[in-house]
Structure formats: C-alpha cells, structure tokens
Scaffold this active site. Structure first.
Site, mmCIF file in Angstrom:
data_model
loop_
_atom_site.group_PDB
_atom_site.id
_atom_site.type_symbol
_atom_site.label_atom_id
_atom_site.label_comp_id
_atom_site.label_asym_id
_atom_site.label_seq_id
_atom_site.Cartn_x
_atom_site.Cartn_y
_atom_site.Cartn_z
ATOM 1 N N SER A 188 3.369 11.921 -1.938
ATOM 2 C CA SER A 188 3.594 12.674 -0.690
ATOM 3 C C SER A 188 4.277 13.979 -1.048
ATOM 4 C CB SER A 188 4.509 11.873 0.248
ATOM 5 O OG SER A 188 4.931 12.684 1.328
ATOM 6 N N TYR A 244 12.050 7.073 1.820
ATOM 7 C CA TYR A 244 10.632 7.440 1.697
ATOM 8 C C TYR A 244 10.428 8.476 0.588
ATOM 9 C CZ TYR A 244 5.937 8.964 3.060
ATOM 10 O OH TYR A 244 4.593 9.273 3.054
HETATM 11 N N1 LIG Z 1 -0.201 10.738 7.080
HETATM 12 C C1 LIG Z 1 0.596 11.565 6.430
HETATM 13 O O1 LIG Z 1 1.040 12.575 6.992
HETATM 14 C C2 LIG Z 1 0.973 11.293 4.990
HETATM 15 C C3 LIG Z 1 1.649 12.292 4.295
HETATM 16 C C4 LIG Z 1 2.016 12.059 2.977
HETATM 17 C C5 LIG Z 1 1.711 10.862 2.378
HETATM 18 N N2 LIG Z 1 1.063 9.898 3.081
HETATM 19 C C6 LIG Z 1 0.769 8.632 2.384
HETATM 20 O O2 LIG Z 1 -0.600 8.310 2.512
HETATM 21 C C7 LIG Z 1 -0.762 6.891 2.453
HETATM 22 C C8 LIG Z 1 -1.609 6.434 3.632
HETATM 23 O O3 LIG Z 1 -0.914 6.723 4.811
HETATM 24 P P1 LIG Z 1 -1.609 6.869 6.250
HETATM 25 O O4 LIG Z 1 -1.004 8.079 6.862
HETATM 26 O O5 LIG Z 1 -3.071 6.720 6.159
HETATM 27 O O6 LIG Z 1 -0.918 5.599 6.974
HETATM 28 P P2 LIG Z 1 -1.437 4.492 7.982
HETATM 29 O O7 LIG Z 1 -0.218 3.858 8.552
HETATM 30 O O8 LIG Z 1 -2.453 5.048 8.913
HETATM 31 O O9 LIG Z 1 -2.165 3.471 7.004
HETATM 32 C C9 LIG Z 1 -1.436 2.752 6.049
HETATM 33 C C10 LIG Z 1 -2.065 1.374 5.898
HETATM 34 O O10 LIG Z 1 -1.332 0.667 4.874
HETATM 35 C C11 LIG Z 1 -1.158 -0.670 5.294
HETATM 36 N N3 LIG Z 1 0.010 -1.243 4.616
HETATM 37 C C12 LIG Z 1 1.307 -0.872 4.748
HETATM 38 N N4 LIG Z 1 2.095 -1.641 3.979
HETATM 39 C C13 LIG Z 1 1.263 -2.501 3.320
HETATM 40 C C14 LIG Z 1 1.486 -3.548 2.376
HETATM 41 N N5 LIG Z 1 2.716 -3.863 1.950
HETATM 42 N N6 LIG Z 1 0.403 -4.219 1.910
HETATM 43 C C15 LIG Z 1 -0.850 -3.923 2.337
HETATM 44 N N7 LIG Z 1 -1.107 -2.965 3.251
HETATM 45 C C16 LIG Z 1 -0.049 -2.256 3.732
HETATM 46 C C17 LIG Z 1 -0.958 -0.576 6.808
HETATM 47 O O11 LIG Z 1 -1.219 -1.821 7.458
HETATM 48 C C18 LIG Z 1 -1.976 0.524 7.178
HETATM 49 O O12 LIG Z 1 -3.239 0.000 7.501
HETATM 50 C C19 LIG Z 1 0.655 6.303 2.439
HETATM 51 O O13 LIG Z 1 1.018 5.978 1.120
HETATM 52 C C20 LIG Z 1 1.502 7.435 2.955
HETATM 53 O O14 LIG Z 1 2.844 7.362 2.520
HETATM 54 C C21 LIG Z 1 0.669 10.081 4.371
#
Ligand SMILES: NC(=O)c1ccc[n+]([C@@H]2O[C@H](COP(=O)([O-])OP(=O)(O)OC[C@H]3O[C@@H](n4cnc5c(N)ncnc54)[C@H](O)[C@@H]3O)[C@@H](O)[C@H]2O)c1
Length: 252
Positions: free
Chosen positions: A134, A147
């Site tokens: 991130s 985080y």
């Molecule tokens: N959306 C953003 O702005 C953003 C920014 C930077 C980084 N990220 C990173 O991108 C990745 C995806 O995030 P997203 O925004 O698509 O989130 P999201 O919440 O839409 O999807 C995340 C998925 O991971 C699953 N999950 C969480 N913990 C889990 C576990 N212990 N075991 C199995 N599944 C698990 C959840 O059920 C969910 O379906 C993450 O690592 C997040 O930190 C997202």
C-alpha cells in the site's frame, strides 16, 4: 499445453476479484481464496475455471490446505497473489494489542504463511509471487500505525523472498495501490480523506480495481520475466510527489 494457475487471496471482491477476472481473460485458471465464504461462493459460481477456497490466510493449516487443494485441482501453481488485507484506522492511543494483531495476522502473517506454503510448488514452475502492499507502507501517515506498519513489513518481506528464491527462478514483487473505491477503503475514507487524496494525487483521482489488476497480472506474467524484488506503486503519482502540490498546480 497445461493451463497456468494462479492463487489469488482476498478474491471475493475488490482488487482480488478484478485480478481473478483478468487472469481468466489471460486464459489462466484461478484458485480464489477468501474467508468470506458466502461472497466467495456467489462470485465463483458465475465464473468458470475457478476453484473457490473459503479459507483464512492467517491460519497456517489453511495455507497448507490452500496449496494441497490447488495442486489437486490444477496440478500446478504458477503465481501466488497475496492480496487479502484488512484496514483498521485509528490513533496510536486507540490501537490496542487485539487490533494490532488482527491487522498483522492477515496483512503480514498471511503473506508469510501463504508464500511459505507455495514455495515448493512455485519452484516446480519457476513461478511468481505478487504481494499487495500500500502507499501507506511507503509513506507514514496518521491513523495507520498497524496498517501502515504491516504494509511496510510486506514490502520488506517481498525483498527477503526475492533475495532467497531468485536462485529457483521464482520472482517476488510488490504492488502498492493508491486509493481505490473498494469496500475496504470506503469503510475508512471519510469525505475529507477522499478530498485530500484527490489534492495529493497528480492524476487527481482514485484508481480502479482493473488498473491495479493490470499491474498485478503483468508482474505475475512472463512479460516481467527479469523483474524481481521490486515495489511498484500504482497510485496516480502519490508516492513520487511531496507536499504543497495543490497550491503549485496551474489553475484549470
Ligand atoms: N482499496 C484501497 O484503497 C487499497 C489501497 C492500498 C492497498 N490496498 C490493499 O489491497 C488489497 C485488497 O484490498 P481491497 O481494497 O480490494 O479490499 P476488499 O475489502 O474489497 O477485499 C479484501 C478481501 O480480502 C478478504 N480477506 C480479508 N482478510 C482475509 C483473511 N484473513 N483470509 C482470507 N481472506 C481475507 C475479505 O473477505 C475481502 O473479500 C488489500 O491488501 C489492501 O490492503 C487497498
């Protein structure tokens, strides 16, 4: 020719689901891992050449099961996308040990456990790992003590793995997304935060799930065959710029 196979964690929605769909477009089969079994089953049912694995990546036994079941289904693992993540924001004073552990368990332990569990299978295919970090792991900010630290650790873990697994032909890279309007982000981004991000991002907008998937799948594919140990921010330019940008912009 045998079809390539990727494991995508956190595949039930957001960036993980978009990544799954792009792999399918590329002709790969995908083992979709998520602990939200209802959402996972629903999205897996409407796709072919996928295997739904309702597992928690922070559980060592589940990581082993993930590899066993994927190998039994596809016979191979060509890429592991460590995407599952949780975001809990708050001041340092409010971050108790339970919250700290919840964030570390998925965001850091999960990446370590799944990578460890897949290593032998990836040696056999000279495959790739892509970890999702991130911008919060690249630049410190308020409210992200757990985080941001978990994501900074994932960035270093990426380099550790790249250093050790390179001799087996395994490439390990990280993608650091900027803000994307997923369920995870919208739970912690107030309107003030959204406005501030728009001001601080040269491209002046949030990214899309598909834009992240494109970078992830590129790094997982043979097109990136000489790229390892790298951290690629797909963030509209956020990480490369300093403070004061909005004031310096020419008026539109
Ligand atoms: N959306 C953003 O702005 C953003 C920014 C930077 C980084 N990220 C990173 O991108 C990745 C995806 O995030 P997203 O925004 O698509 O989130 P999201 O919440 O839409 O999807 C995340 C998925 O991971 C699953 N999950 C969480 N913990 C889990 C576990 N212990 N075991 C199995 N599944 C698990 C959840 O059920 C969910 O379906 C993450 O690592 C997040 O930190 C997202």
């Amino acid at each position: 020719m045998t079809q390539n196979c990727a494991i995508v964690t956190g595949a039930a929605r957001g960036i993980g689901l978009a990544t799954t769909d792009l792999f399918l477009e590329m002709g790969w089969q995908v083992a979709m891992v998520d602990r939200d079994s209802d959402e996972l089953t629903a999205v897996a049912e409407s796709r072919s050449t996928v295997l739904a694995l309702p597992l928690d990546v922070s559980d060592p036994q589940a990581a082993a099961q993930m590899v066993r079941e994927t190998r039994a289904w596809a016979g191979r693992i060509d890429a592991l996308i460590n995407n599952a993540g949780v975001a809990e924001f708050g001041p340092i004073a409010d971050c108790n040990f339970e919250m700290w552990r919840r964030v570390m368990a998925t965001n850091l332990d999960g990446v370590f456990l799944c990578s460890q569990a897949c290593a032998n299978a990836l040696k056999a295919t000279r495959g790739a790992i892509v970890n999702i970090g991130s911008i919060s792991g690249l630049r410190a900010s308020t409210l992200r003590v757990a985080y941001g630290t978990s994501k900074a650790a994932v960035i270093h873990l990426t380099k550790q793995y790249a250093a050790e697994l390179g001799e087996y032909g395994i490439r390990v890279n990280a993608v650091c997304p900027g803000p994307v309007r997923t369920k995870l982000a919208m739970a912690v981004h107030t309107q003030d935060i959204i406005d501030a991000y728009h001001d601080a991002i040269p491209l002046n907008r949030y990214g899309t799930e598909r834009e992240l998937a494109e970078v992830i799948c590129f790094l997982a594919s043979d097109k990136a065959s000489y790229v390892t140990g790298q951290v690629l921010a797909a963030d509209g330019g956020f990480d490369s710029t300093g403070v004061g940008l909005p004031a310096l912009r020419s008026p539109r």
